[in-house]
Design an enzyme around this catalytic site. Structure first.
Site, short mmCIF file in Angstrom:
data_model
loop_
_atom_site.label_atom_id
_atom_site.label_comp_id
_atom_site.label_asym_id
_atom_site.label_seq_id
_atom_site.Cartn_x
_atom_site.Cartn_y
_atom_site.Cartn_z
N ARG A 212 -28.00 -41.73 6.08
CA ARG A 212 -28.14 -43.03 6.75
C ARG A 212 -29.46 -43.65 6.31
O ARG A 212 -30.41 -42.93 5.96
CB ARG A 212 -28.15 -42.85 8.27
CG ARG A 212 -26.78 -42.61 8.88
CD ARG A 212 -25.92 -43.87 8.84
NE ARG A 212 -24.61 -43.72 9.46
CZ ARG A 212 -23.47 -43.49 8.81
NH1 ARG A 212 -23.47 -43.36 7.49
NH2 ARG A 212 -22.32 -43.43 9.44
N HIS A 260 -23.37 -48.62 0.30
CA HIS A 260 -22.76 -47.75 1.34
C HIS A 260 -21.30 -47.47 0.97
O HIS A 260 -20.37 -47.72 1.75
CB HIS A 260 -22.85 -48.41 2.73
CG HIS A 260 -22.70 -47.39 3.83
ND1 HIS A 260 -23.37 -47.47 5.02
CD2 HIS A 260 -21.94 -46.25 3.92
CE1 HIS A 260 -23.04 -46.44 5.79
NE2 HIS A 260 -22.17 -45.69 5.14
P1 NAP Z 1 -22.04 -32.77 10.13
O1 NAP Z 1 -20.73 -32.11 9.78
O2 NAP Z 1 -22.36 -32.99 11.57
O3 NAP Z 1 -23.20 -31.90 9.46
C1 NAP Z 1 -24.54 -32.15 9.73
C2 NAP Z 1 -25.40 -31.09 9.05
O4 NAP Z 1 -26.77 -31.47 9.25
C3 NAP Z 1 -25.23 -29.69 9.66
O5 NAP Z 1 -25.34 -28.73 8.63
C4 NAP Z 1 -26.41 -29.60 10.62
O6 NAP Z 1 -26.92 -28.28 10.86
C5 NAP Z 1 -27.47 -30.38 9.85
N1 NAP Z 1 -28.53 -30.88 10.77
C6 NAP Z 1 -28.39 -31.69 11.84
N2 NAP Z 1 -29.59 -31.92 12.42
C7 NAP Z 1 -30.50 -31.22 11.70
C8 NAP Z 1 -31.90 -31.04 11.82
N3 NAP Z 1 -32.61 -31.61 12.80
N4 NAP Z 1 -32.51 -30.25 10.91
C9 NAP Z 1 -31.79 -29.63 9.93
N5 NAP Z 1 -30.46 -29.77 9.76
C10 NAP Z 1 -29.82 -30.56 10.64
O7 NAP Z 1 -22.17 -34.21 9.41
P2 NAP Z 1 -21.33 -34.74 8.15
O8 NAP Z 1 -19.98 -35.19 8.54
O9 NAP Z 1 -21.47 -33.74 7.05
O10 NAP Z 1 -22.16 -36.07 7.78
C11 NAP Z 1 -23.43 -35.99 7.18
C12 NAP Z 1 -24.03 -37.38 6.95
O11 NAP Z 1 -23.24 -38.13 6.05
C13 NAP Z 1 -24.15 -38.27 8.20
O12 NAP Z 1 -25.41 -38.93 8.16
C14 NAP Z 1 -23.07 -39.29 8.02
O13 NAP Z 1 -23.37 -40.47 8.72
C15 NAP Z 1 -23.16 -39.47 6.51
N6 NAP Z 1 -22.01 -40.11 5.89
C16 NAP Z 1 -22.26 -41.08 4.95
C17 NAP Z 1 -21.22 -41.71 4.30
C18 NAP Z 1 -21.49 -42.71 3.19
O14 NAP Z 1 -20.57 -43.38 2.72
N7 NAP Z 1 -22.72 -42.85 2.73
C19 NAP Z 1 -19.89 -41.37 4.62
C20 NAP Z 1 -19.65 -40.39 5.58
C21 NAP Z 1 -20.73 -39.74 6.21
P3 NAP Z 1 -26.01 -27.12 11.55
O15 NAP Z 1 -25.04 -26.72 10.49
O16 NAP Z 1 -27.01 -26.07 11.86
O17 NAP Z 1 -25.38 -27.77 12.75
#
Ligand code: NAP
Length: 297
Positions: A212, A260
């Protein structure tokens, strides 16, 4: 029972989602809250008007049509006693893996340097290490991170990862030549791509931000690129989107911009996944993508 689709998307996109949800659920879906707000127990949302969810007194389950829920969490009126699920769709993770692999390969094969040489009409081969000599660090290893890790490992890149529950950030930053941000935006992760992090990275390393916009401390980026502390930045997400036309990032040679576009929800697939999750919720089964209000993701 009435299911509304609550959204601030443009009218065409909103109607497309509503129709696809109706088809996938096999029941009527209203645009916005129905007259009888008390009849609503389940809502599907895509950037809903702030405060709207709070007007549904019997709401029990909110299904987001998007993977990121940081926008929803920013609404102070979001009913925090109601179960909230973000969209889990394997097609989204596959797109993200494709985008990240493409950006990592472009940096690995020195696309920015060759583009600069081409602009000067310069024919010069640059030293090219193998992928095994280009360590990549993933910040976050969830739905998106795991898919990216798999794709990069298959290409031969040594991949390390940092999550809330595992990995050492300092070690990852010290060893990686390319750092990819795949964290959710929470109070703990806001601004993580900033001077303090850059200072712990290898000189000339690159960043890719597909998380983000709020993860990047924007004011720290150009100074880090100009001092050589960072070699390049690939940015897909921004604090203000669309990125304003006069923003200095547009014209900086050390920055690659995409709008994005790394992983875009396909409404047909998203509506099916949302309907499946709603069926799970109604059957009392565990839903996918359940958000924790304690951790913020
Ligand atoms: P997710 O499944 O919730 O995974 C989040 C990961 O981040 C997990 O491994 C979590 O750790 C880790 N994490 C969270 N807080 C943390 C912290 N304080 N310190 C260290 N690690 C931390 O999320 P996701 O679906 O993979 O999405 C990831 C990102 O991609 C989000 O920001 C989402 O908005 C973005 N995204 C972007 C697009 C785009 O087009 N650019 C599209 C889709 C998603 P744990 O494993 O220990 O819980």
């Amino acid at each position: 029972m009435t299911i509304p689709f609550l959204s601030r998307l443009d009218p065409e996109a909103t109607e497309l989602w509503r129709g696809l949800l109706e088809l996938a659920l096999g029941e009527p879906v209203t645009l916005g809250p129905p007259d009888d707000r008390g009849a609503v127990e389940i809502a599907v949302v895509a950037n809903p008007p702030p405060g709207q969810l709070a007007t549904l007194p019997n709401l029990k389950f909110i299904q987001s049509a998007w993977a990121g829920i940081d926008g929803l969490m920013a609404d102070p009126a979001l009913p925090r006693h109601v179960a909230l699920a973000r969209l889990i769709d394997p097609t989204l993770a596959a797109q993200m893996a494709e985008a990240v692999a493409a950006h990592v390969l472009a940096l690995h094969r020195q696309a920015p340097a060759y583009a600069a040489q081409q602009a000067r009409g310069l024919w010069r081969k640059l030293p090219q290490p193998p992928t095994t000599g280009r360590p990549v660090g993933l910040l976050g290893y969830g739905e998106m991170g795991r898919a990216c890790g798999k794709a990069l490992t298959a290409l031969g890149f040594p991949v390390s990862r940092w999550t809330r529950s595992s990995g050492d950030l300092g070690e990852l930053l010290a060893r990686s030549e390319i750092v990819v941000n795949l964290l959710p935006l929470t109070p703990e992760t806001r601004g993580i791509l900033g001077q303090a992090t850059f200072a712990r990275m290898r000189p000339g390393a690159a960043i890719i931000n597909v998380g983000r916009g709020g993860h990047l401390a924007e004011a720290d980026l150009i100074p880090a690129l100009e001092s050589g502390q960072l070699g390049h930045a690939v940015l897909d997400v921004f604090e203000t989107e669309p990125l304003p036309a006069d923003h200095p990032f547009w014209r900086h040679p050390g920055i690659t911009i995409t709008p994005h576009a790394a992983a875009i929800t396909d409404p047909a697939s998203g509506a099916l996944r949302a309907a499946e999750n709603i069926a799970r919720f109604r059957a009392g089964q565990p839903v996918t993508g359940l958000v924790s209000f304690a951790t913020g993701y």
